[in-house]
Design an enzyme around this catalytic site. Sequence first.
Site, PDB file in Angstrom:
ATOM      1  N   HIS A 151       0.839  -1.202   0.000  1.00 38.85           N
ATOM      2  CA  HIS A 151       0.000   0.000   0.000  1.00 38.85           C
ATOM      3  C   HIS A 151       0.876   1.254   0.000  1.00 38.85           C
ATOM      4  CE1 HIS A 151      -3.505   2.502   1.359  1.00 38.85           C
ATOM      5  NE2 HIS A 151      -2.546   3.189   1.956  1.00 38.85           N
ATOM      6  N   GLU A 152       1.912   1.253   0.858  1.00 40.28           N
ATOM      7  CA  GLU A 152       2.788   2.427   0.945  1.00 40.28           C
ATOM      8  C   GLU A 152       3.657   2.581  -0.300  1.00 40.28           C
ATOM      9  OE1 GLU A 152       2.088   4.484   3.107  1.00 40.28           O
ATOM     10  OE2 GLU A 152       0.882   3.201   4.406  1.00 40.28           O
ATOM     11  N   HIS A 155       1.604   4.187  -2.898  1.00 44.69           N
ATOM     12  CA  HIS A 155       1.539   5.636  -2.717  1.00 44.69           C
ATOM     13  C   HIS A 155       2.735   6.309  -3.400  1.00 44.69           C
ATOM     14  CE1 HIS A 155      -1.878   6.827  -0.351  1.00 44.69           C
ATOM     15  NE2 HIS A 155      -1.592   6.057   0.686  1.00 44.69           N
ATOM     16  N   GLU A 228      -6.497   6.830  -1.496  1.00 48.03           N
ATOM     17  CA  GLU A 228      -6.394   5.637  -0.648  1.00 48.03           C
ATOM     18  C   GLU A 228      -6.934   4.403  -1.370  1.00 48.03           C
ATOM     19  OE1 GLU A 228      -4.881   4.986   2.368  1.00 48.03           O
ATOM     20  OE2 GLU A 228      -4.051   6.923   1.786  1.00 48.03           O
TER      21      GLU A 228
END
Length: 303
Positions: A151-152, A155, A228
Amino acid sequence: MKRIGLFILTNIAIIAVISIVLMVLSAMGVNVSSLQSDGRGLDYTGLFTFAMVIGFAGSFISLAMSKWMAKQTTGAQVITSPRNADEQWLLETVQRQAQKAGITCPEVAIYDGAAPNAFATGMTKNSSLVAVSTGLLRNMRRNEVEAVLGHEVAHVANGDMVTMALLQGIVNTFVIFFARIAGHFVDRVILKNEEGHGIGYFVASFIFEILFGILASMITMWFSRKREFHADNGGAYLAGKENMIAALERLQSMTPGELPDQLAAFGISDFKSKMGAAFSSHPPLADRIAALKATPQSELQIA
């Protein structure tokens, strides 16, 4: 006290850069005054130039300092030479995900925090930092931690830090611009000041900046919530859809760790804003899980 000191340091840097830029523009003959030469009417071009310098300077200086600030505020320790199997696994996992995402491997760090969270930051996608809390490592299985890391990394690969800085700069510019127009109206029409700007202009401009800033934050938080979903999608692509769903479901049963304001938008989860959903940087976990479950495997990607 440390956070206060860093806040002061950041603002000193911002003020210094703004002053230098405004002086350079003035020396080049660019008008950065809000008033026309007769001191009566507004010079909209000069005012907008001034607002743009102020608006973007703060946003991009914060971005440029973000990685250093993150290390200082959270105490994150970058893994350079892994000291144990967990650190080795973290480093290898992020390296593998970064390669799959097509970016330079971020610095990988661990910070001390009982509650589970993680964040990504950095000025560019090829000069970034991914950090996880000790609480996340203690309370999640490895497949779930892998999804959080994905997820990071998503980003970072999506360029969300730079995009948010650009959006914040634009929003700041218009908040300052319209607040000063409103302040000028109050000064001229209500307070009947005919030349220059009196104290009423500055007080009214300050009040309108707060009001417009609150409204503008709804725009930035809406965009953050949209990103997100994309980061969840990217995390599922990098670490597996089931792992990403499992990580989000695990977070539902836990209390997420609080991050400094400048990092909150890029954490895996955040506290719900006391001002309501419109001011939260993250959507409800239930909505994120439902969206991910409804996404076909073929549509999982970095985007």
